[in-house]
Design a protein around this motif. Structure first.
Motif, PDB file in Angstrom:
ATOM      1  N   TRP A 296      -7.383 -37.713 -28.763  1.00 41.99           N
ATOM      2  CA  TRP A 296      -7.689 -36.478 -29.475  1.00 41.99           C
ATOM      3  C   TRP A 296      -6.423 -35.745 -29.896  1.00 41.99           C
ATOM      4  O   TRP A 296      -6.345 -35.175 -30.989  1.00 41.99           O
ATOM      5  CB  TRP A 296      -8.564 -35.571 -28.608  1.00 41.99           C
ATOM      6  CG  TRP A 296     -10.027 -35.845 -28.781  1.00 41.99           C
ATOM      7  CD1 TRP A 296     -10.878 -36.403 -27.884  1.00 41.99           C
ATOM      8  CD2 TRP A 296     -10.810 -35.583 -29.948  1.00 41.99           C
ATOM      9  NE1 TRP A 296     -12.132 -36.511 -28.406  1.00 41.99           N
ATOM     10  CE2 TRP A 296     -12.126 -36.010 -29.671  1.00 41.99           C
ATOM     11  CE3 TRP A 296     -10.530 -35.041 -31.193  1.00 41.99           C
ATOM     12  CZ2 TRP A 296     -13.153 -35.887 -30.602  1.00 41.99           C
ATOM     13  CZ3 TRP A 296     -11.547 -34.923 -32.121  1.00 41.99           C
ATOM     14  CH2 TRP A 296     -12.837 -35.342 -31.815  1.00 41.99           C
ATOM     15  N   ARG A 297      -5.429 -35.724 -29.035  1.00 39.63           N
ATOM     16  CA  ARG A 297      -4.171 -35.069 -29.402  1.00 39.63           C
ATOM     17  C   ARG A 297      -3.534 -35.767 -30.598  1.00 39.63           C
ATOM     18  O   ARG A 297      -2.949 -35.116 -31.483  1.00 39.63           O
ATOM     19  CB  ARG A 297      -3.215 -35.056 -28.216  1.00 39.63           C
ATOM     20  CG  ARG A 297      -3.655 -34.144 -27.076  1.00 39.63           C
ATOM     21  CD  ARG A 297      -2.600 -34.018 -25.995  1.00 39.63           C
ATOM     22  NE  ARG A 297      -3.077 -33.222 -24.885  1.00 39.63           N
ATOM     23  CZ  ARG A 297      -3.084 -31.888 -24.863  1.00 39.63           C
ATOM     24  NH1 ARG A 297      -2.628 -31.222 -25.917  1.00 39.63           N
ATOM     25  NH2 ARG A 297      -3.524 -31.227 -23.809  1.00 39.63           N
ATOM     26  N   ALA A 298      -3.634 -37.089 -30.629  1.00 36.77           N
ATOM     27  CA  ALA A 298      -3.092 -37.840 -31.765  1.00 36.77           C
ATOM     28  C   ALA A 298      -3.872 -37.540 -33.043  1.00 36.77           C
ATOM     29  O   ALA A 298      -3.292 -37.439 -34.129  1.00 36.77           O
ATOM     30  CB  ALA A 298      -3.115 -39.336 -31.450  1.00 36.77           C
ATOM     31  N   ILE A 299      -5.201 -37.404 -32.932  1.00 36.42           N
ATOM     32  CA  ILE A 299      -6.016 -37.029 -34.105  1.00 36.42           C
ATOM     33  C   ILE A 299      -5.544 -35.698 -34.668  1.00 36.42           C
ATOM     34  O   ILE A 299      -5.346 -35.542 -35.878  1.00 36.42           O
ATOM     35  CB  ILE A 299      -7.508 -36.964 -33.716  1.00 36.42           C
ATOM     36  CG1 ILE A 299      -8.069 -38.371 -33.499  1.00 36.42           C
ATOM     37  CG2 ILE A 299      -8.316 -36.229 -34.785  1.00 36.42           C
ATOM     38  CD1 ILE A 299      -9.486 -38.385 -32.959  1.00 36.42           C
ATOM     39  N   HIS A 300      -5.331 -34.733 -33.799  1.00 34.84           N
ATOM     40  CA  HIS A 300      -4.874 -33.425 -34.254  1.00 34.84           C
ATOM     41  C   HIS A 300      -3.467 -33.502 -34.837  1.00 34.84           C
ATOM     42  O   HIS A 300      -3.143 -32.757 -35.773  1.00 34.84           O
ATOM     43  CB  HIS A 300      -4.925 -32.414 -33.105  1.00 34.84           C
ATOM     44  CG  HIS A 300      -6.301 -31.937 -32.789  1.00 34.84           C
ATOM     45  ND1 HIS A 300      -6.944 -30.968 -33.532  1.00 34.84           N
ATOM     46  CD2 HIS A 300      -7.178 -32.297 -31.814  1.00 34.84           C
ATOM     47  CE1 HIS A 300      -8.145 -30.741 -33.030  1.00 34.84           C
ATOM     48  NE2 HIS A 300      -8.314 -31.536 -31.981  1.00 34.84           N
ATOM     49  N   ALA A 301      -2.618 -34.388 -34.306  1.00 35.79           N
ATOM     50  CA  ALA A 301      -1.276 -34.546 -34.862  1.00 35.79           C
ATOM     51  C   ALA A 301      -1.343 -35.070 -36.290  1.00 35.79           C
ATOM     52  O   ALA A 301      -0.603 -34.601 -37.176  1.00 35.79           O
ATOM     53  CB  ALA A 301      -0.458 -35.501 -33.986  1.00 35.79           C
ATOM     54  N   LEU A 339      -8.534 -51.511 -31.916  1.00 42.58           N
ATOM     55  CA  LEU A 339      -9.723 -51.030 -32.633  1.00 42.58           C
ATOM     56  C   LEU A 339      -9.924 -49.533 -32.443  1.00 42.58           C
ATOM     57  O   LEU A 339     -10.374 -48.835 -33.349  1.00 42.58           O
ATOM     58  CB  LEU A 339     -10.962 -51.802 -32.181  1.00 42.58           C
ATOM     59  CG  LEU A 339     -10.992 -53.287 -32.568  1.00 42.58           C
ATOM     60  CD1 LEU A 339     -12.199 -53.980 -31.944  1.00 42.58           C
ATOM     61  CD2 LEU A 339     -11.008 -53.445 -34.084  1.00 42.58           C
ATOM     62  N   ASN A 340      -9.586 -49.045 -31.258  1.00 42.54           N
ATOM     63  CA  ASN A 340      -9.634 -47.592 -31.045  1.00 42.54           C
ATOM     64  C   ASN A 340      -8.649 -46.877 -31.953  1.00 42.54           C
ATOM     65  O   ASN A 340      -8.945 -45.814 -32.515  1.00 42.54           O
ATOM     66  CB  ASN A 340      -9.300 -47.262 -29.585  1.00 42.54           C
ATOM     67  CG  ASN A 340     -10.535 -47.217 -28.700  1.00 42.54           C
ATOM     68  OD1 ASN A 340     -11.643 -47.468 -29.163  1.00 42.54           O
ATOM     69  ND2 ASN A 340     -10.353 -46.928 -27.431  1.00 42.54           N
ATOM     70  N   ALA A 341      -7.449 -47.444 -32.104  1.00 43.12           N
ATOM     71  CA  ALA A 341      -6.427 -46.822 -32.953  1.00 43.12           C
ATOM     72  C   ALA A 341      -6.911 -46.752 -34.403  1.00 43.12           C
ATOM     73  O   ALA A 341      -6.781 -45.705 -35.069  1.00 43.12           O
ATOM     74  CB  ALA A 341      -5.115 -47.598 -32.855  1.00 43.12           C
ATOM     75  N   GLN A 342      -7.471 -47.847 -34.916  1.00 44.00           N
ATOM     76  CA  GLN A 342      -7.981 -47.844 -36.286  1.00 44.00           C
ATOM     77  C   GLN A 342      -9.101 -46.812 -36.437  1.00 44.00           C
ATOM     78  O   GLN A 342      -9.134 -46.039 -37.408  1.00 44.00           O
ATOM     79  CB  GLN A 342      -8.499 -49.233 -36.644  1.00 44.00           C
ATOM     80  CG  GLN A 342      -7.423 -50.306 -36.733  1.00 44.00           C
ATOM     81  CD  GLN A 342      -8.018 -51.658 -37.100  1.00 44.00           C
ATOM     82  OE1 GLN A 342      -9.165 -51.759 -37.534  1.00 44.00           O
ATOM     83  NE2 GLN A 342      -7.234 -52.712 -36.923  1.00 44.00           N
ATOM     84  N   GLN A 343     -10.012 -46.823 -35.498  1.00 41.80           N
ATOM     85  CA  GLN A 343     -11.172 -45.943 -35.578  1.00 41.80           C
ATOM     86  C   GLN A 343     -10.766 -44.475 -35.580  1.00 41.80           C
ATOM     87  O   GLN A 343     -11.241 -43.682 -36.396  1.00 41.80           O
ATOM     88  CB  GLN A 343     -12.094 -46.232 -34.386  1.00 41.80           C
ATOM     89  CG  GLN A 343     -13.280 -45.304 -34.242  1.00 41.80           C
ATOM     90  CD  GLN A 343     -14.161 -45.720 -33.072  1.00 41.80           C
ATOM     91  OE1 GLN A 343     -14.392 -46.901 -32.829  1.00 41.80           O
ATOM     92  NE2 GLN A 343     -14.626 -44.732 -32.319  1.00 41.80           N
ATOM     93  N   HIS A 344      -9.848 -44.086 -34.688  1.00 35.44           N
ATOM     94  CA  HIS A 344      -9.491 -42.681 -34.563  1.00 35.44           C
ATOM     95  C   HIS A 344      -8.557 -42.227 -35.686  1.00 35.44           C
ATOM     96  O   HIS A 344      -8.562 -41.041 -36.048  1.00 35.44           O
ATOM     97  CB  HIS A 344      -8.892 -42.414 -33.189  1.00 35.44           C
ATOM     98  CG  HIS A 344      -9.904 -42.506 -32.089  1.00 35.44           C
ATOM     99  ND1 HIS A 344     -10.237 -43.696 -31.485  1.00 35.44           N
ATOM    100  CD2 HIS A 344     -10.695 -41.563 -31.515  1.00 35.44           C
ATOM    101  CE1 HIS A 344     -11.170 -43.482 -30.572  1.00 35.44           C
ATOM    102  NE2 HIS A 344     -11.465 -42.198 -30.571  1.00 35.44           N
ATOM    103  N   LEU A 345      -7.785 -43.128 -36.258  1.00 37.41           N
ATOM    104  CA  LEU A 345      -7.014 -42.758 -37.441  1.00 37.41           C
ATOM    105  C   LEU A 345      -7.961 -42.457 -38.600  1.00 37.41           C
ATOM    106  O   LEU A 345      -7.763 -41.480 -39.343  1.00 37.41           O
ATOM    107  CB  LEU A 345      -6.046 -43.882 -37.825  1.00 37.41           C
ATOM    108  CG  LEU A 345      -5.253 -43.643 -39.125  1.00 37.41           C
ATOM    109  CD1 LEU A 345      -4.473 -42.339 -39.060  1.00 37.41           C
ATOM    110  CD2 LEU A 345      -4.329 -44.823 -39.414  1.00 37.41           C
ATOM    111  N   LEU A 346      -9.012 -43.264 -38.758  1.00 37.17           N
ATOM    112  CA  LEU A 346      -9.977 -43.020 -39.827  1.00 37.17           C
ATOM    113  C   LEU A 346     -10.736 -41.712 -39.596  1.00 37.17           C
ATOM    114  O   LEU A 346     -11.072 -41.001 -40.555  1.00 37.17           O
ATOM    115  CB  LEU A 346     -10.957 -44.191 -39.936  1.00 37.17           C
ATOM    116  CG  LEU A 346     -10.361 -45.492 -40.484  1.00 37.17           C
ATOM    117  CD1 LEU A 346     -11.358 -46.633 -40.356  1.00 37.17           C
ATOM    118  CD2 LEU A 346      -9.938 -45.318 -41.938  1.00 37.17           C
TER     119      LEU A 346
END
Length: 840
Positions: A296-301, A339-346
Motif C-alpha cells: 500500500w505504501r508503494a501504491i501511494h508512492a 504478479l503482486n507487483a504487476q497487479q498493484h502497479l496497475l
C-alpha cells in the motif's frame, strides 16, 4: 498535498504560521490556512463547550462555573506561597506537593510560579529549573512553554539563554536528537526559541547534544546509539561519511557469516544508472512485497509521483511490467511476488489515470495488449481494461471502434447467463467433462481456501470448490511448472512468518486469511493460491456461462469480483476519504488522570459531542461513533437518530430515561423502530400505528472494503456513509456527492459523513483515536420535521474505560455506557427530560 498530509494526522504548532507565510509569498491558496490561528495553538486544555451555540431556556440544574485565571492564582497562592521557590530547597518542596497530589496540568503550576516571581529574578529562577537534577526533561519543557514573553524580552535572559539550552541539551541529548523533534520549525522545540528567526537556539542545542553524547560512555541503548549516528551524520561532509561507512563496514565484515542476509556481493550485479532508477526499482520491489502495508505504501508512492508530474519515473515503472528489475532489489533466497507487483502497479495507475489521462495515453497500446493477454489473472485484465477505457473517456478516439468493442467485452461473459433455478444449478467444468483433470498430483492449498475462496468462485459458474482446486492445480503444475517436494509449497520465509505470528511479537499480524479475509502478510502458499484463483476466474469466464443470482444488481461474476478489487469505484482510494482530525478535541485528553475520570460524565459532555458549529451554522451529530484514546484512557461515543411522531416523543424520552435492565444497561432507540429493511415511513405509520413509534430515516451504504483496511494511510477509518431512506427522498430532493460524503439541499451543504483517524496503534493494549459519524445541518433537520410532521430523537452513549492491562482491574462496572436522548422539534428546540435549549 503537504497541508492535507499534516492535517489528516492532526499536526498543530507554530510551524503552521511558516506555511501560511510561504503560501502568501508565492500566492498559494489553501482554505485550511484560514484556520492558521487555531492550528498554531499549542495543545493546551481549552474550553471545548459548544454552549455558545445554544440559548438555555429552562433548567432544573446549574452549569458549573469555570474558574477565572485570577481565581486559579489565588488557589495556587494558598497552596504554595509559603515556599521560597527561588531557593533550591523551597522550590523542590513546592514541586513535590504538586507532583504527589496532581489535580491540574503542568501549566497551572508553572503559571503560578512565573506570576509570583518578578521579571528581575527571571535568570535566577530559570537557572534553578534547568540545573535541577530532580526535574525530568518533559517537566522542564512544560516550564519553558509557560515562560512569559516579557521575561524573554529582557537582555539578561537573552544573554544567558544559549547557556541554559546548551546545558539542557547536554543533560538530555536523547530527547533532542530524534527526527521528529530536532527542528526549529517543529512545535516540540518551539518553547526553547527566543526568536524563531534566529538560529542561536539550534546552535546551542547542537553544542549541548555533542557535549552530552561525547561525554557518555553508555551506548548499551540501541535507541541512543542510532540516534547518535543519525545526529552526527548531520555534521559530516559526504566524503567524511563515505570514509566512516567504509571503516565501519570493514570492522563488521569479520564477524558476518557468508550466508548472512543476502550473502556476499556478486561482482556481476549491476547498479542502477542513476538515483531515480534506483528509487523506481525500490518502489516496484515493494509493490510485490509479502506485507500488505508495504504494498500500500508503494501504491501511494506511485500516485504521489504521478501527481507531482514525475512522468519519466512513471514510464520507468511501466517498463517494469515487461522486464525484470535488477537482481539487487530482489531477495536472493526468497520468491519475489511478481504478479503482486504487476497487479498493484496497475491499481496505482488506475487511480492515476482518473486524475489525468494524458500522461498515460502514450502507453495505451501497451495497456490494451496487457488487458487482452490470455491465461492471466482476471485482476490484471480488469485494471488494464479500466485504464484503457478511462483514457478513451478523457481523450476520445484514442482507440478505434473495434478496439473499444474488444476492450468492453473483457471481464464479461460472452455466454447467455443461467437465470432459471440458480440456487440448485450444478454442472462440470469443460475440462472435467473431458477427463483432463483425472491424473493430478496430491496438493494441499492453505487453510480455508477451499470453502471461503474457491467455493464462492465455483458457485458463480455452478461447479464445486474441488473442481476449482483441480483447475488451479493443473495451472500450477502444467502451466507454471512449479515444483514442490511434498504436498505443500516450500516457503523459504517460514521462520520469518513463525516469528511474526508469535504471541510475544510487538504487533499482531494476521497470517492466515481466515474465513475469506485478507491477511496482513502473504505467505508463499497464500500468494500462489490467490493468484491461481484469479487465473482460474479468467479461464472460467472465457469458457462457461455465469449463473445470475436474482438479488445481484449486476452480473454475478462482477459481484464476486468486487470483493477482490482494491479500488471500490475504480477512481478513489479509501484513504482519500479520510478527513482532517479536529483541532479541538475532547477536553479530558489534556487534563490529568483522576480517580473520578471513569464516571465523571456530565450533561455538558452530551451537549459538547452533539452540537458542532462552523462558519455556516449549527450541525448536529446524528449517526455513527467515535473513539478518543489518550495513553490508557479510552472514551467511546455512539450516536443514533430516529424520527418519532410528536405524540410519542415525550413518552420516548421518559422511557429511555427510566429504563433499567440487568443486561442491556441502556434503552436502545432502534428497538422502537420498524423493520430495518422496510424504510417506507408513510406506509408504516398507516399499517403499524399501534405497534411502532419511531422510524429510521437513514440507510447505511456498504462501502467498506476488506482490502483497503490494510492501507496504513487509511489508518482506522471506516467508511460507512449514510443516505436518506427512499421514503424521505420522495419528500426532500437531495443531491449526493459520488462517495456520499456530502449532501446538498437547495444547493447548500446539509449533511456530512465524516471519517477521521489518528495514526494506527499497533500495541496490543492501545486503541487508535478515530471516528465515523454523520453531521446534519440544523435547518435541514427542521425541514425534515416539518415535511414529515415529526420530531427527531437523538441518542448519545458515552463509555469510558482503561485499556492498559494493569489498569483494567479498576474498571469494574463503572465503564458501563452513560446514555442520554434528546428530542429536536421543527422550531429548533432541543430538549431532554430536564432541560430545553433553543438552537440558533
Amino acid at each position: 498535498m503537504y497541508v492535507r498530509d499534516r492535517r489528516i494526522n492532526g499536526d498543530t504548532g507554530e510551524w503552521w504560521q511558516d506555511v501560511a507565510d510561504i503560501a502568501q509569498q508565492y500566492n498559494l491558496t489553501n482554505s485550511e490556512l484560514q484556520n492558521v490561528n487555531l492550528l498554531t495553538k499549542s495543545a493546551k486544555s481549552e474550553n471545548h463547550s459548544n454552549n455558545m451555540a445554544i440559548n438555555l431556556v429552562s433548567s432544573s440544574t446549574t452549569i458549573k462555573n469555570i474558574p477565572t485565571d485570577d481565581e486559579k492564582h489565588q488557589q495556587w497562592l494558598k497552596t504554595y506561597s509559603s515556599f521560597d521557590i527561588l531557593t533550591d530547597d523551597g522550590f523542590h518542596k513546592a514541586y513535590e506537593i504538586f507532583d504527589n497530589n496532581r489535580q491540574a496540568d503542568y501549566g497551572y503550576f508553572w503559571q503560578g510560579c512565573f506570576k509570583k516571581i518578578s521579571a528581575r529574578q527571571a535568570v535566577t529562577f530559570l537557572k534553578l529549573i534547568v540545573y535541577s537534577e530532580k526535574l525530568s526533561f518533559h517537566t522542564i519543557r512544560h516550564a519553558f512553554e509557560e515562560i512569559p514573553q516579557n521575561w524573554k524580552d529582557r537582555l539578561a535572559v537573552q544573554e544567558i539563554w544559549p547557556q541554559l539550552i546548551t546545558h539542557l541539551a547536554s543533560r538530555f541529548p536523547v530527547n533532542l536528537t530524534k527526527d521528529f523533534q530536532y527542528s526549529s520549525t517543529e512545535s516540540f522545540l518551539a518553547c526553547f526559541e527566543l526568536n524563531i528567526h534566529n538560529n542561536k537556539t539550534n546552535e546551542a542545542i547542537r553544542k549541548g547534544v555533542r557535549q552530552g553524547l561525547e561525554s557518555s560512555n553508555n551506548f548499551e541503548s540501541a535507541e541512543l546509539l542510532f540516534q547518535f549516528v543519525d545526529y552526527i551524520s548531520r555534521e559530516l561532509t559526504v566524503e567524511e561519511a563515505k570514509e566512516l561507512i567504509n571503516f565501519t563496514l570493514s570492522c563488521l565484515e569479520q564477524f558476518i557469516e557468508d550466508d548472512y542476509a543476502d550473502g556476499h556481493w556478486n561482482d556481476d550485479y549491476q547498479l542502477p544508472k542513476n538515483y531515480n532508477q534506483g528509487l523506481i526499482y525500490f518502489i516496484y520491489a515493494n509493490l510485490g512485497s509479502p506485507f500488505a502495508e508495504e504494498r500500500w505504501r508503494a501504491i501511494h508512492a506511485v500516485i504521489r509521483l504521478y501527481r507531482l508530474g514525475c512522468y519519466k519515473e512513471i514510464e520507468q515503472l511501466i517498463d517494469c511490467l515487461d522486464k525484470s528489475i535488477l537482481p539487487i532489489y530482489l531477495p536472493p533466497n526468497f520468491a519475489f511476488y511478481n504478479l503482486n507487483a504487476q497487479q498493484h502497479l496497475l491499481v496505482a495507475l488506475t487511480r492515476c489515470v482518473h486524475y489525468k489521462a494524458q500522461p498515460l495515453a502514450q502507453f495505451k497500446d501497451r495497456f490494451a495488449t496487457l488487458a487482452e493477454k490470455l491465461n492471466q489473472s482476471i485482476i490484471i485484465t480488469y485494471y488494464a481494461k479500466q485504464i484503457c477505457l478511462e483514457i478513451e473517456r478523457q481523450q476520445p478516439n484514442s482507440f478505434n471502434p473495434d478496439e473499444i468493442n474488444k476492450l468492453t467485452q473483457l471481464c464479461t461473459s460472452q455466454f447467455q447467463s443461467i437465470d432459471e433455478k440458480p440456487y440448485s444449478y450444478t454442472t462440470d467444468s469443460p475440462w472435467h467433462a473431458d477427463g483432463k483433470m483425472d491424473n493430478l498430483p496430491e496438493f494441499h492449498f492453505p487453510c480455508d481456501f477451499e470453502q471461503y475462496w474457491y467455493q464462492p468462485l465455483g458457485r458463480v459458474f455452478g461447479i464445486s470448490a474441488q473442481q476449482v482446486q483441480d483447475i488451479a492445480k493443473d495451472i500450477l503444475f502444467n502451466e507454471w511448472n512449479i515444483q514442490c517436494s511434498g504436498e505443500r509449497l516450500d516457503d523459504a520465509r517460514e521462520d520469518i512468518w513463525s516469528e511474526l505470528s508469535h504471541s510475544r511479537h510487538y504487533r499482531d499480524y494476521e497470517m492466515q486469511g481466515r474465513h475469506g479475509t485478507y491477511p496482513d502478510v502473504d505467505t508463499f502458499s497464500f500468494y500462489v493460491a490467490y493468484q491461481l484463483m484469479m487465473v482460474v476466474a479468467q479461464k472460467l469466464l472465457e469458457n462457461m456461462p455465469v449463473i445470475q443470482e436474482s438479488y445481484h444488481e449486476k452480473c454475478s461474476f462482477l459481484e464476486w469480483l468486487d470483493r477482490h478489487l482494491l479500488l471500490k469505484d475504480n477512481s478513489q482510494l479509501l484513504a482519500e476519504n479520510r478527513d482532517y482530525i479536529p483541532v479541538i478535541r475532547r477536553e479530558w485528553r489534556q487534563a490529568s488522570d483522576s480517580d473520578e475520570w471513569l464516571w465523571n460524565i456530565t450533561a455538558n459532555d452530551f451537549i459538547d459531542v452533539l452540537i458542532h458549529r462552523d462558519y455556516s451554522g449549527i450541525w448536529l451529530n446524528v449517526e455513527g461513533s467515535s473513539t478518543e484514546s489518550e495513553y490508557d484512557r479510552t472514551e467511546n461515543i455512539s450516536f443514533l437518530s430516529v424520527l418519532v411522531p410528536k405524540k410519542y416523543s415525550q413518552s420516548l424520552l421518559l422511557t429511555t430515561e427510566n429504563y433499567h435492565d440487568e443486561y442491556d444497561y441502556y434503552c436502545y432507540l432502534g428497538r422502537f423502530c420498524s423493520d430495518r429493511y422496510n424504510r417506507d415511513i408513510e406506509n408504516n405509520i398507516t399499517e403499524n400505528s399501534n405497534d411502532i413509534i419511531a422510524y429510521q430515516w437513514l440507510e447505511d451504504i456498504d462501502y467498506e472494503n476488506d482490502l483497503e483496511q490494510k492501507d496504513p494511510f487509511a489508518s482506522e477509518i471506516r467508511a460507512h456513509p449514510s443516505k436518506l431512506c427512499k421514503s424521505l427522498e420522495k419528500k426532500i430532493a437531495i443531491d449526493y456527492s459520488k462517495n456520499y460524503k456530502e449532501w446538498r439541499f437547495d444547493d447548500k451543504p446539509c449533511f456530512k459523513n465524516i471519517y477521521w483517524s489518528a495514526e494506527k496503534a499497533y500495541e496490543r493494549d492501545k486503541e487508535t483515536s478515530s471516528a465515523h459519524y454523520s453531521l446534519a445541518k440544523l435547518e435541514f433537520l427542521q425541514e425534515i420535521c416539518k415535511k414529515m410532521n415529526m420530531e427527531v430523537a437523538i441518542q448519545i452513549n458515552i463509555r469510558r474505560r482503561y485499556t492498559g492491562s494493569y489498569r483494567r482491574k479498576i474498571n469494574h462496572d463503572r465503564n458501563l455506557p452513560y446514555s442520554k436522548t434528546f428530542i429536536l422539534s421543527a422550531d429548533g428546540r432541543l430538549r431532554d427530560t430536564r432541560k430545553s435549549y433553543q438552537l440558533r
